[in-house]
Design a protein around this motif. Structure first.
Motif, PDB file in Angstrom:
ATOM      1  N   ALA A  20       0.808  -1.073  -0.019  1.00  0.00           N
ATOM      2  CA  ALA A  20      -0.057  -0.096   0.087  1.00  0.00           C
ATOM      3  C   ALA A  20       1.002   1.204   0.017  1.00  0.00           C
ATOM      4  N   VAL A  21       1.785   1.082   0.634  1.00  0.00           N
ATOM      5  CA  VAL A  21       2.814   2.247   0.925  1.00  0.00           C
ATOM      6  C   VAL A  21       3.506   2.486  -0.458  1.00  0.00           C
ATOM      7  N   GLY A  27       5.022  13.003  -4.557  1.00  0.00           N
ATOM      8  CA  GLY A  27       4.423  14.225  -4.246  1.00  0.00           C
ATOM      9  C   GLY A  27       3.047  14.240  -3.289  1.00  0.00           C
ATOM     10  N   HIS A  28       2.755  12.931  -3.110  1.00  0.00           N
ATOM     11  CA  HIS A  28       1.734  13.100  -1.978  1.00  0.00           C
ATOM     12  C   HIS A  28       1.971  12.233  -0.889  1.00  0.00           C
ATOM     13  N   PHE A  64       8.212   7.791   4.368  1.00  0.00           N
ATOM     14  CA  PHE A  64       8.446   9.188   4.398  1.00  0.00           C
ATOM     15  C   PHE A  64       7.177   9.835   3.985  1.00  0.00           C
ATOM     16  N   ARG A  65       6.479   8.912   3.069  1.00  0.00           N
ATOM     17  CA  ARG A  65       5.217   9.555   2.680  1.00  0.00           C
ATOM     18  C   ARG A  65       4.130   9.442   3.476  1.00  0.00           C
ATOM     19  N   VAL A  66       3.960   8.753   4.652  1.00  0.00           N
ATOM     20  CA  VAL A  66       2.983   8.356   5.438  1.00  0.00           C
ATOM     21  C   VAL A  66       3.312   9.415   6.853  1.00  0.00           C
ATOM     22  N   GLY A  71      -1.549  15.336   9.621  1.00  0.00           N
ATOM     23  CA  GLY A  71      -0.831  15.605   8.485  1.00  0.00           C
ATOM     24  C   GLY A  71       0.673  16.012   8.842  1.00  0.00           C
ATOM     25  N   GLU A  72       1.170  15.437   9.844  1.00  0.00           N
ATOM     26  CA  GLU A  72       2.484  15.928  10.295  1.00  0.00           C
ATOM     27  C   GLU A  72       3.252  14.511  10.429  1.00  0.00           C
ATOM     28  N   LEU A  73       4.870  14.676  10.013  1.00  0.00           N
ATOM     29  CA  LEU A  73       5.672  13.495  10.354  1.00  0.00           C
ATOM     30  C   LEU A  73       5.602  12.945  12.131  1.00  0.00           C
TER      31      LEU A  73
END
Length: 75
Positions: A20-21, A27-28, A64-66, A71-73
Motif C-alpha cells: 500500500a505504501v 508528491g503525495h 516518509f510519505r506516511v 498531517g505531520e510526520l
C-alpha cells in the motif's frame, strides 16, 4: 538479502502495508489510517507504524510519505 527476506513474508498484513505504501504517488502523502484501510486492515493504523518502523527496504518502500492524522510526520 533484503529482497529475499521481504519475499519470505507472503500474504501478511505487513506485506500488504508495504504494498500500500508503494502505491502512494510521488508528491503525495497518506495517513497511517488510510494505509491500514488500503491494506485491508482499517482498524490497524498502529500496526502500520510498527511495520514502517521495521521497513526492510526504505529505498523502495517510501515510509516518509506516511503522516499522522494531523498531517505531520510522526516521531
Amino acid at each position: 538479502m533484503i529482497a529475499e527476506s521481504y519475499d519470505l513474508v507472503t500474504d501478511s498484513p505487513t506485506k500488504r502495508i508495504y504494498e500500500a505504501v508503494k502505491r502512494i504517488p510521488k508528491g503525495h502523502v497518506a495517513t497511517y489510517g488510510k494505509i491500514a484501510e488500503m491494506a485491508g486492515e482499517p482498524r490497524m493504523a498502529r500496526a502500520v507504524g510498527n511495520a514502517l518502523h521495521k521497513n526492510p527496504d526504505p529505498e523502495h518502500i517510501p515510509c516518509f510519505r506516511v503522516v499522522n492524522a494531523k498531517g505531520e510526520l510522526a516521531g
